[in-house]
Design an enzyme around this catalytic site. Sequence first.
Site, PDB file in Angstrom:
ATOM      1  N   SER A 162       0.834  -1.213   0.000  1.00  0.00           N
ATOM      2  CA  SER A 162       0.000   0.000   0.000  1.00  0.00           C
ATOM      3  C   SER A 162       0.861   1.253   0.000  1.00  0.00           C
ATOM      4  O   SER A 162       1.723   1.419   0.864  1.00  0.00           O
ATOM      5  CB  SER A 162      -0.882   0.047   1.245  1.00  0.00           C
ATOM      6  OG  SER A 162      -1.864  -0.923   1.173  1.00  0.00           O
ATOM      7  N   HIS A 200      -3.421   1.303  -4.856  1.00  0.00           N
ATOM      8  CA  HIS A 200      -2.819   0.193  -5.599  1.00  0.00           C
ATOM      9  C   HIS A 200      -3.177   0.352  -7.073  1.00  0.00           C
ATOM     10  O   HIS A 200      -4.351   0.273  -7.442  1.00  0.00           O
ATOM     11  CB  HIS A 200      -3.365  -1.158  -5.103  1.00  0.00           C
ATOM     12  CG  HIS A 200      -2.819  -1.574  -3.771  1.00  0.00           C
ATOM     13  ND1 HIS A 200      -1.896  -2.579  -3.624  1.00  0.00           N
ATOM     14  CD2 HIS A 200      -3.069  -1.118  -2.539  1.00  0.00           C
ATOM     15  CE1 HIS A 200      -1.597  -2.717  -2.344  1.00  0.00           C
ATOM     16  NE2 HIS A 200      -2.302  -1.848  -1.655  1.00  0.00           N
ATOM     17  N   HIS A 252      -5.558  -8.779  -2.211  1.00  0.00           N
ATOM     18  CA  HIS A 252      -5.751  -9.123  -0.801  1.00  0.00           C
ATOM     19  C   HIS A 252      -6.938 -10.061  -0.655  1.00  0.00           C
ATOM     20  O   HIS A 252      -7.896  -9.991  -1.411  1.00  0.00           O
ATOM     21  CB  HIS A 252      -6.040  -7.863   0.018  1.00  0.00           C
ATOM     22  CG  HIS A 252      -5.002  -6.794  -0.098  1.00  0.00           C
ATOM     23  ND1 HIS A 252      -4.994  -5.870  -1.118  1.00  0.00           N
ATOM     24  CD2 HIS A 252      -3.933  -6.511   0.680  1.00  0.00           C
ATOM     25  CE1 HIS A 252      -3.964  -5.058  -0.963  1.00  0.00           C
ATOM     26  NE2 HIS A 252      -3.297  -5.424   0.111  1.00  0.00           N
ATOM     27  N   TYR A 281      -9.087  -9.734   1.655  1.00  0.00           N
ATOM     28  CA  TYR A 281     -10.283  -8.963   2.039  1.00  0.00           C
ATOM     29  C   TYR A 281     -11.010  -8.370   0.839  1.00  0.00           C
ATOM     30  O   TYR A 281     -12.132  -7.887   0.954  1.00  0.00           O
ATOM     31  CB  TYR A 281      -9.938  -7.873   3.069  1.00  0.00           C
ATOM     32  CG  TYR A 281      -9.000  -6.793   2.582  1.00  0.00           C
ATOM     33  CD1 TYR A 281      -9.418  -5.813   1.693  1.00  0.00           C
ATOM     34  CD2 TYR A 281      -7.682  -6.756   3.029  1.00  0.00           C
ATOM     35  CE1 TYR A 281      -8.558  -4.824   1.253  1.00  0.00           C
ATOM     36  CE2 TYR A 281      -6.813  -5.770   2.599  1.00  0.00           C
ATOM     37  CZ  TYR A 281      -7.256  -4.806   1.708  1.00  0.00           C
ATOM     38  OH  TYR A 281      -6.399  -3.834   1.263  1.00  0.00           O
ATOM     39  N   GLU A 282     -10.376  -8.397  -0.349  1.00  0.00           N
ATOM     40  CA  GLU A 282     -11.065  -7.923  -1.552  1.00  0.00           C
ATOM     41  C   GLU A 282     -12.056  -8.974  -2.055  1.00  0.00           C
ATOM     42  O   GLU A 282     -12.808  -8.714  -2.984  1.00  0.00           O
ATOM     43  CB  GLU A 282     -10.057  -7.621  -2.661  1.00  0.00           C
ATOM     44  CG  GLU A 282      -9.186  -6.420  -2.385  1.00  0.00           C
ATOM     45  CD  GLU A 282      -8.102  -6.260  -3.436  1.00  0.00           C
ATOM     46  OE1 GLU A 282      -8.372  -5.635  -4.477  1.00  0.00           O
ATOM     47  OE2 GLU A 282      -6.978  -6.765  -3.213  1.00  0.00           O
ATOM     48  N   ALA A 315       2.644  -2.252   4.019  1.00  0.00           N
ATOM     49  CA  ALA A 315       2.424  -1.271   5.086  1.00  0.00           C
ATOM     50  C   ALA A 315       1.905  -2.072   6.271  1.00  0.00           C
ATOM     51  O   ALA A 315       1.100  -2.989   6.095  1.00  0.00           O
ATOM     52  CB  ALA A 315       1.387  -0.250   4.641  1.00  0.00           C
ATOM     53  N   MET A 357      -2.266  -6.984   6.385  1.00  0.00           N
ATOM     54  CA  MET A 357      -3.330  -7.803   5.789  1.00  0.00           C
ATOM     55  C   MET A 357      -2.884  -8.494   4.500  1.00  0.00           C
ATOM     56  O   MET A 357      -3.696  -8.767   3.618  1.00  0.00           O
ATOM     57  CB  MET A 357      -4.552  -6.926   5.496  1.00  0.00           C
ATOM     58  CG  MET A 357      -5.062  -6.172   6.718  1.00  0.00           C
ATOM     59  SD  MET A 357      -6.328  -4.980   6.265  1.00  0.00           S
ATOM     60  CE  MET A 357      -6.418  -3.986   7.757  1.00  0.00           C
ATOM     61  N   SER A 358      -1.596  -8.747   4.383  1.00  0.00           N
ATOM     62  CA  SER A 358      -1.105  -9.316   3.112  1.00  0.00           C
ATOM     63  C   SER A 358       0.132 -10.175   3.364  1.00  0.00           C
ATOM     64  O   SER A 358       0.380 -10.621   4.477  1.00  0.00           O
ATOM     65  CB  SER A 358      -0.749  -8.173   2.154  1.00  0.00           C
ATOM     66  OG  SER A 358       0.368  -7.449   2.649  1.00  0.00           O
ATOM     67  N   ASN A 378       1.847   3.025  11.314  1.00  0.00           N
ATOM     68  CA  ASN A 378       1.118   3.453  12.521  1.00  0.00           C
ATOM     69  C   ASN A 378       1.435   2.490  13.660  1.00  0.00           C
ATOM     70  O   ASN A 378       1.871   1.364  13.426  1.00  0.00           O
ATOM     71  CB  ASN A 378      -0.402   3.416  12.252  1.00  0.00           C
ATOM     72  CG  ASN A 378      -0.873   2.040  11.804  1.00  0.00           C
ATOM     73  OD1 ASN A 378      -0.665   1.652  10.651  1.00  0.00           O
ATOM     74  ND2 ASN A 378      -1.471   1.300  12.700  1.00  0.00           N
ATOM     75  N   HIS A 382      -6.779   4.543   6.699  1.00  0.00           N
ATOM     76  CA  HIS A 382      -6.039   4.123   5.503  1.00  0.00           C
ATOM     77  C   HIS A 382      -5.268   5.296   4.893  1.00  0.00           C
ATOM     78  O   HIS A 382      -4.141   5.131   4.426  1.00  0.00           O
ATOM     79  CB  HIS A 382      -6.992   3.499   4.486  1.00  0.00           C
ATOM     80  CG  HIS A 382      -6.300   2.936   3.271  1.00  0.00           C
ATOM     81  ND1 HIS A 382      -5.331   1.949   3.354  1.00  0.00           N
ATOM     82  CD2 HIS A 382      -6.412   3.226   1.957  1.00  0.00           C
ATOM     83  CE1 HIS A 382      -4.887   1.662   2.126  1.00  0.00           C
ATOM     84  NE2 HIS A 382      -5.528   2.419   1.262  1.00  0.00           N
TER      85      HIS A 382
END
Length: 292
Positions: A35, A66, A88, A90-91, A118, A221-222, A245, A259
């Site tokens: 990201s 992306h 991902h 989550y997509e 990230a 998440m990846s 973060n 995000h």
Amino acid sequence: MHSKDQISHDAYQQTADWLLSQTKLRPQVAIICGSGLGMLADALKCQEVFPYSDIPGFPQSTVHGHAGRLVFGELKGKTCVCMQGRFHMYEGHSLCKTTFPVRVFKLLGVETVIVTNAAGSLADSFHAGDIMIIKDHVNFPGLSGLSPLSGANDDKFGPRFPPMSSVYDRELRRLVLDIAKQMGVAHFLHEGVYAMVGGPNFETVAEARLLHRLGVDAVGMSTAPEVLVASHCGLRVFGLSLITNKVVKSYDDSQSVKHDSVLEVAALRSHTLLQLISELVSRMDENNNTHT
Ligand code: HPA
């Protein structure tokens, strides 16, 4: 995994053959841009660019930040292919789809995969803007049975039961630590353990505390599925997390991660990250046969 999600060897081969017919470039290194880190691809010279929508069999990226392009080109004299935009879970993609490009890279002749992402930090000593060399990972979807390697094994790519105890190449990790020292950026570079969660939500406080107690340094998440598939088919793997973060671990902390701020921090450190990766690519074959 449902068998309908499985992808045949021919499907990977057809995509690889199509790419091989479209470009004369033969990449040794693949770079997966996380990201806000798509600028890594922009640094390639003599670019040949393929939007994912033009590549037969390729999934489509849906995330803001992306781009969704495969960029071939030269970095420090080495031929590379960059994924500007990754896929991902989550997509809504199956894990086979999220990792589809990795097997295509293998069929293109790629030997080394560099993954970037990230991530939020759990480690108290990490701060936004720090960079973490991934030493190991905890694959939460994998631990609960969600694996891109589920279903019939494709023996042409790798074994049924692949070991995962030394996935992130030791020599490449050492090399990047050296490079960081030479660049004078070692004070914000760490080594640590990355955990993959499914997302798309960020963590609850209780989840953050759990991850912290488990020894996780950074969460995202990846990455884990791609690394799993890369390692399974014998690719050398190196990974970097950009800490965008600190994950909220206290009920008294009113901050929450967004995000957009992830993308802002990514932009801030993009130059350093690019320098680290360029030097790595340039020097990665200094001591050949350092697979560990
Ligand atoms: N959690 C999960 N994924 C992330 C985070 C986070 O805090 N930051 C960037 N990606």
